[in-house]
Design a protein around this motif. Structure first.
Motif, PDB file in Angstrom:
ATOM      1  N   ALA A  29      93.423  62.058 122.062  1.00  0.00           N
ATOM      2  CA  ALA A  29      93.599  62.503 120.680  1.00  0.00           C
ATOM      3  C   ALA A  29      92.317  63.028 120.056  1.00  0.00           C
ATOM      4  N   PHE A  77      94.541  65.083 115.198  1.00  0.00           N
ATOM      5  CA  PHE A  77      95.463  64.197 115.921  1.00  0.00           C
ATOM      6  C   PHE A  77      96.576  63.647 115.038  1.00  0.00           C
ATOM      7  N   ARG A  78      96.526  63.950 113.736  1.00  0.00           N
ATOM      8  CA  ARG A  78      97.626  63.547 112.858  1.00  0.00           C
ATOM      9  C   ARG A  78      98.902  64.330 113.177  1.00  0.00           C
ATOM     10  N   ILE A  80      99.960  64.806 116.364  1.00  0.00           N
ATOM     11  CA  ILE A  80     100.177  64.544 117.782  1.00  0.00           C
ATOM     12  C   ILE A  80     101.653  64.570 118.161  1.00  0.00           C
ATOM     13  N   ALA A 104      92.361  57.361 121.613  1.00  0.00           N
ATOM     14  CA  ALA A 104      91.665  57.925 120.456  1.00  0.00           C
ATOM     15  C   ALA A 104      90.305  57.263 120.310  1.00  0.00           C
ATOM     16  N   ALA A 225      98.447  59.208 112.851  1.00  0.00           N
ATOM     17  CA  ALA A 225      98.333  59.280 114.303  1.00  0.00           C
ATOM     18  C   ALA A 225      98.866  58.011 114.971  1.00  0.00           C
ATOM     19  N   SER A 229     102.013  57.989 117.383  1.00  0.00           N
ATOM     20  CA  SER A 229     101.791  57.547 118.761  1.00  0.00           C
ATOM     21  C   SER A 229     102.857  56.542 119.182  1.00  0.00           C
TER      22      SER A 229
END
Length: 309
Positions: A29, A77-78, A80, A104, A225, A229
């Motif tokens: 990430a 990465f928000r 993802i 991450a 994130a 995830s």
């Protein structure tokens, strides 16, 4: 990519905790200098695949990894979940997930601290920027010169965990009334009356941390994130996070323990705990002394890992 761009922290510990299936699909990430991505690829077989995210153009431009198993994505990465679904050809995770692991590393790259023009460090003079993504958005100078005293005090208290933040905010407001605060040196000079003599470095580190978090919306991005995830991980998939300050670590610890950010563990009718993860690391994994000696910036790192049920 130059070796000095970023030294990966807890490299072997994090990658060993992450990769359980060499033919799985994983996400890095926070690509940064590519150290973790390279190590992940080293553990994957021919059928494995890695999606790597970074919002910083410097990281994308300087990537030296040439591997058809790697897909490099310029995004925070928000996002993802959207990219993971798109890259795997899925419309939704439908409860089964699409990834076998997410890693991450929440630390700021050494490159950012060392490049004065990025404005992340108080140790060198440069524009008061601090944006990870320089394609747009407010800068640290916008925050310092545009927020009122109460808002400045709030962010310094919440994101920097500083004391007497109203005094610090007053120093900033007083200085900017005379002239705009546009450089890191000007900011350091503005808060000099509030800077303690004994712990000045620690004070400035927290001050710059607070502004960086505010500028980049880091805590909100981390929450998004983590939640995404959980949705995109397959049962048995691993979530591995390396954090660098108590605010991040508290969120990660609570989320892995309970599936929410308050750490509130719910139970069913029979008293069985309803948690989405099995925690792999009972205690945070810290860098060994030899790593801290070789890379002092790793000293505050904490790694936690969990497996989706």
């Amino acid at each position: 990519m130059p070796e000095t761009y970023h030294i990966p922290v807890l490299l072997h510990e994090s990658v060993d905790a992450l990769v359980t299936d060499p033919d799985g699909i994983y996400a890095d990430a926070t690509f940064g200098g590519g150290g973790h991505s390279g190590a992940i690829l080293g553990k994957l077989g021919k059928g494995g695949r890695l999606l790597a995210f970074d919002q910083d153009e410097d990281a994308i431009r300087n990537c030296s990894i040439r591997d058809k198993r790697l897909t490099l994505i310029r995004a925070n990465f928000r996002f993802i979940e959207n990219f993971a679904l798109y890259e795997t050809g899925k419309k939704d995770a439908d409860g089964h997930g699409v990834l076998d692991g997410v890693l991450a590393d929440l630390g700021v790259s050494s490159h950012h601290f060392d490049e004065a023009e990025r404005g992340f460090s108080f140790r060198s003079d440069g524009p008061l920027d601090m944006r990870m993504n320089r394609r747009g958005g407010r800068t640290a100078a916008d925050v310092v010169n545009g927020y009122d005293a109460d808002s400045l005090a709030r962010l310094l208290r919440e994101w920097g965990e500083l004391d007497t933040t109203w005094k610090i905010a007053a120093c900033i407001v007083r200085r900017r009334e005379a002239e705009p605060i546009l450089t890191t040196r000007q900011l350091v000079e503005a808060v000099e009356p509030c800077t303690p003599k004994r712990d000045g470095v620690k004070f400035l580190t927290k001050l710059f941390q607070a502004l960086r978090i505010e500028v980049n919306g880091e805590m909100e991005a981390l929450k998004m994130a983590l939640e995404q995830s959980l949705r995109v991980l397959r049962p048995g998939g691993r979530l591995v996070v390396i954090s660098y300050h108590s605010l991040e670590d508290r969120l990660v610890k609570n989320f892995m323990r309970s599936g929410n950010f308050e750490g509130r563990v719910e139970s069913d009718f029979y008293g069985r705990q309803l948690t989405p993860f099995e925690v792999v690391t009972r205690k945070a994994v810290l860098p060994p002394p030899q790593e801290v000696e070789a890379n002092p910036r790793s000293r505050s790192a904490k790694m936690r890992a969990a497996e989706k049920r």
